[in-house]
Design a protein around this motif. Structure first.
Motif, mmCIF file in Angstrom:
data_model
loop_
_atom_site.group_PDB
_atom_site.id
_atom_site.type_symbol
_atom_site.label_atom_id
_atom_site.label_comp_id
_atom_site.label_asym_id
_atom_site.label_seq_id
_atom_site.Cartn_x
_atom_site.Cartn_y
_atom_site.Cartn_z
ATOM 1 N N TYR A 18 -5.897 -1.825 8.205
ATOM 2 C CA TYR A 18 -4.885 -2.862 8.367
ATOM 3 C C TYR A 18 -5.267 -4.074 7.522
ATOM 4 O O TYR A 18 -6.458 -4.401 7.403
ATOM 5 N N ALA A 19 -4.261 -4.751 6.962
ATOM 6 C CA ALA A 19 -4.530 -5.968 6.202
ATOM 7 C C ALA A 19 -3.371 -6.944 6.359
ATOM 8 O O ALA A 19 -2.199 -6.546 6.317
ATOM 9 N N TYR A 20 -3.738 -8.224 6.519
ATOM 10 C CA TYR A 20 -2.735 -9.297 6.648
ATOM 11 C C TYR A 20 -3.266 -10.548 5.970
ATOM 12 O O TYR A 20 -4.445 -10.873 6.142
ATOM 13 N N PRO A 21 -2.431 -11.261 5.203
ATOM 14 C CA PRO A 21 -1.060 -10.926 4.810
ATOM 15 C C PRO A 21 -1.085 -10.005 3.603
ATOM 16 O O PRO A 21 -1.948 -10.130 2.738
ATOM 17 N N ALA A 22 -0.159 -9.100 3.567
ATOM 18 C CA ALA A 22 -0.095 -8.127 2.477
ATOM 19 C C ALA A 22 1.233 -8.268 1.751
ATOM 20 O O ALA A 22 2.272 -8.527 2.359
ATOM 21 N N SER A 23 1.189 -8.073 0.462
ATOM 22 C CA SER A 23 2.362 -8.189 -0.388
ATOM 23 C C SER A 23 2.745 -6.814 -0.917
ATOM 24 O O SER A 23 1.997 -5.843 -0.778
ATOM 25 N N PRO A 24 3.904 -6.696 -1.552
ATOM 26 C CA PRO A 24 4.232 -5.434 -2.226
ATOM 27 C C PRO A 24 3.153 -5.024 -3.228
ATOM 28 O O PRO A 24 2.932 -3.827 -3.449
ATOM 29 N N LYS A 25 2.467 -6.006 -3.805
ATOM 30 C CA LYS A 25 1.375 -5.689 -4.734
ATOM 31 C C LYS A 25 0.274 -4.907 -4.023
ATOM 32 O O LYS A 25 -0.264 -3.936 -4.565
ATOM 33 N N SER A 26 -0.087 -5.338 -2.803
ATOM 34 C CA SER A 26 -1.116 -4.628 -2.031
ATOM 35 C C SER A 26 -0.707 -3.193 -1.776
ATOM 36 O O SER A 26 -1.518 -2.263 -1.887
ATOM 37 N N LEU A 27 0.546 -2.991 -1.429
ATOM 38 C CA LEU A 27 1.038 -1.641 -1.161
ATOM 39 C C LEU A 27 0.952 -0.779 -2.412
ATOM 40 O O LEU A 27 0.519 0.385 -2.360
ATOM 41 N N GLU A 28 1.332 -1.330 -3.548
ATOM 42 C CA GLU A 28 1.263 -0.575 -4.791
ATOM 43 C C GLU A 28 -0.181 -0.246 -5.147
ATOM 44 O O GLU A 28 -0.492 0.870 -5.606
ATOM 45 N N LEU A 29 -1.097 -1.180 -4.910
ATOM 46 C CA LEU A 29 -2.513 -0.950 -5.214
ATOM 47 C C LEU A 29 -3.075 0.219 -4.405
ATOM 48 O O LEU A 29 -3.789 1.072 -4.936
ATOM 49 N N VAL A 30 -2.764 0.270 -3.095
ATOM 50 C CA VAL A 30 -3.336 1.347 -2.284
ATOM 51 C C VAL A 30 -2.705 2.692 -2.652
ATOM 52 O O VAL A 30 -3.371 3.734 -2.590
ATOM 53 N N ARG A 31 -1.453 2.678 -3.033
ATOM 54 C CA ARG A 31 -0.820 3.936 -3.436
ATOM 55 C C ARG A 31 -1.418 4.455 -4.735
ATOM 56 O O ARG A 31 -1.557 5.669 -4.918
ATOM 57 N N VAL A 32 -1.793 3.551 -5.633
ATOM 58 C CA VAL A 32 -2.464 3.970 -6.861
ATOM 59 C C VAL A 32 -3.827 4.577 -6.538
ATOM 60 O O VAL A 32 -4.224 5.607 -7.083
ATOM 61 N N VAL A 33 -4.567 3.930 -5.621
ATOM 62 C CA VAL A 33 -5.882 4.444 -5.231
ATOM 63 C C VAL A 33 -5.758 5.833 -4.614
ATOM 64 O O VAL A 33 -6.522 6.751 -4.936
ATOM 65 N N ALA A 34 -4.793 6.004 -3.715
ATOM 66 C CA ALA A 34 -4.640 7.284 -3.015
ATOM 67 C C ALA A 34 -4.105 8.371 -3.940
ATOM 68 O O ALA A 34 -4.411 9.560 -3.764
ATOM 69 N N GLY A 35 -3.308 7.986 -4.929
ATOM 70 C CA GLY A 35 -2.737 8.976 -5.842
ATOM 71 C C GLY A 35 -1.928 10.009 -5.094
ATOM 72 O O GLY A 35 -1.121 9.689 -4.220
ATOM 73 N N ASP A 36 -2.158 11.275 -5.421
ATOM 74 C CA ASP A 36 -1.428 12.359 -4.761
ATOM 75 C C ASP A 36 -2.230 12.963 -3.617
ATOM 76 O O ASP A 36 -2.036 14.122 -3.252
ATOM 77 N N ARG A 37 -3.145 12.169 -3.066
ATOM 78 C CA ARG A 37 -3.980 12.652 -1.954
ATOM 79 C C ARG A 37 -3.097 13.110 -0.792
ATOM 80 O O ARG A 37 -2.217 12.377 -0.339
ATOM 81 N N PRO A 38 -3.316 14.316 -0.266
ATOM 82 C CA PRO A 38 -2.531 14.758 0.891
ATOM 83 C C PRO A 38 -2.940 13.999 2.154
ATOM 84 O O PRO A 38 -4.021 13.403 2.219
ATOM 85 N N ALA A 39 -2.071 14.027 3.154
ATOM 86 C CA ALA A 39 -2.345 13.411 4.460
ATOM 87 C C ALA A 39 -2.713 11.946 4.325
ATOM 88 O O ALA A 39 -3.652 11.446 4.958
ATOM 89 N N PHE A 40 -1.943 11.219 3.486
ATOM 90 C CA PHE A 40 -2.129 9.775 3.351
ATOM 91 C C PHE A 40 -0.768 9.104 3.388
ATOM 92 O O PHE A 40 0.210 9.610 2.823
ATOM 93 N N GLY A 41 -0.711 7.963 4.061
ATOM 94 C CA GLY A 41 0.517 7.187 4.078
ATOM 95 C C GLY A 41 0.207 5.709 4.149
ATOM 96 O O GLY A 41 -0.834 5.302 4.677
ATOM 97 N N ALA A 42 1.094 4.889 3.608
ATOM 98 C CA ALA A 42 0.897 3.441 3.624
ATOM 99 C C ALA A 42 2.253 2.756 3.673
ATOM 100 O O ALA A 42 3.236 3.247 3.102
ATOM 101 N N THR A 43 2.289 1.614 4.356
ATOM 102 C CA THR A 43 3.515 0.833 4.431
ATOM 103 C C THR A 43 3.166 -0.623 4.684
ATOM 104 O O THR A 43 2.045 -0.936 5.118
ATOM 105 N N VAL A 44 4.102 -1.514 4.410
ATOM 106 C CA VAL A 44 3.979 -2.933 4.752
ATOM 107 C C VAL A 44 5.165 -3.296 5.630
ATOM 108 O O VAL A 44 6.319 -3.075 5.250
ATOM 109 N N ILE A 45 4.860 -3.825 6.814
ATOM 110 C CA ILE A 45 5.885 -4.279 7.748
ATOM 111 C C ILE A 45 5.521 -5.682 8.197
ATOM 112 O O ILE A 45 4.410 -5.916 8.706
#
Length: 273
Positions: free
Chosen positions: A202-229
């Motif tokens: 979990y991270a706060y405060p997070a921006s769309p940039k943070s979400l994009e960064l973690v998705r780049v790190v995870a790549g096509d890794r299975p069983a991974f999900g991320a969101t910002v709410i």
């Protein structure tokens, strides 16, 4: 130090308080009862305080009660971690309980980065984490778990673990989460899909940039999900081995820490021992 009626269970609590004084964060409150304590503070980042939480018994059994409270005062900067995995052993009926209460004041930055919890076959555990943040505070926290001991061939085919997380900003709930794991949930396609190892960050405060960064790190890794709410980043991952998950958590942290905390990653020295 107090012992429960069973005669073999521990009750322990730890209170940590951080304050910023003359530009440096100090551990100004350190009170403990029972087998919970911390090493002396470390300052590998200069003003930011690293603290290692210790549980000398080395494991938690049914009936144990651990209560940890960390308060980061206004403008303070603190990172709390553990030197090794937490171990929750088989219970003959009583549940062990670990409660963690984290608070960060105005413009404070608090990081809660414990190593994984290992739940042995037959463990019965309730794990609670409650986070209270000022709106201008910054927070990164994670929780990782291993059910059974896959490397030793020990499955988590009996026992139960209940996880409860809440994160509030100015008393407004951003996340209230409850889930329980037993043998059925571990195996189910709607549960952990047979993967005994998992983690949430979990991270706060997070921006769309943070979400994009973690998705780049995870790549096509299975069983991974991320969101910002509501400015809260939530990342989840499952695996069959602990080492890849450890590396993933560190890489996610490395990616988002500059954006969330305003600093590059500085690995706690204890992780290298």
């Amino acid at each position: 130090m107090s012992v429960q009626e069973s005669g073999s269970s521990w009750e322990a609590d730890l209170r940590l308080g951080f304050e910023s004084r003359q530009g440096k964060t100090l551990l100004v409150q350190r009170r403990h009862r029972g087998p919970l304590t911390v090493q002396r503070p470390f300052y590998p980042e200069g003003d930011l305080c690293h603290v290692y939480l210790l549980h000398p018994p080395g494991g938690v059994v049914g009936g144990d009660r651990l209560d940890i409270r960390v308060n980061a005062g206004a403008e303070s900067r603190a990172l709390v971690t553990t030197p090794a995995a937490g171990k929750f052993y088989r219970s003959e009926g009583l549940a062990a309980r670990q409660s963690v209460h984290l608070a960060a004041g105005a413009t404070a930055a608090l990081e809660w980065l414990p190593q994984e919890a290992i739940f042995y076959r037959g463990a019965r555990v309730v794990s609670e984490v409650d986070v209270s943040l000022a709106e201008s505070a910054r927070f990164i926290g994670w929780e990782s778990f291993c059910f059974g001991r896959p490397a030793s061939g020990e499955a988590f085919d009996r026992g139960r673990a209940a996880f409860r997380w809440s994160i509030r900003v100015n008393e407004r709930p951003l996340l209230i989460e409850r889930f329980e794991v037993d043998d059925q949930v571990l195996k189910a396609s709607w549960g952990l899909q047979g993967q005994p190892i998992g983690a949430t960050l979990y991270a706060y405060p997070a921006s769309p940039k943070s979400l994009e960064l973690v998705r780049v790190v995870a790549g096509d890794r299975p069983a991974f999900g991320a969101t910002v709410i509501d400015d809260l980043l939530v990342c989840r991952a499952l695996d069959s081995h602990i080492e890849p998950l450890r590396r993933l958590l560190v890489e996610l942290w490395r990616a988002i820490r500059p954006d969330v905390i305003g600093r590059p990653v500085c690995l706690p020295r204890i992780w290298a021992t």
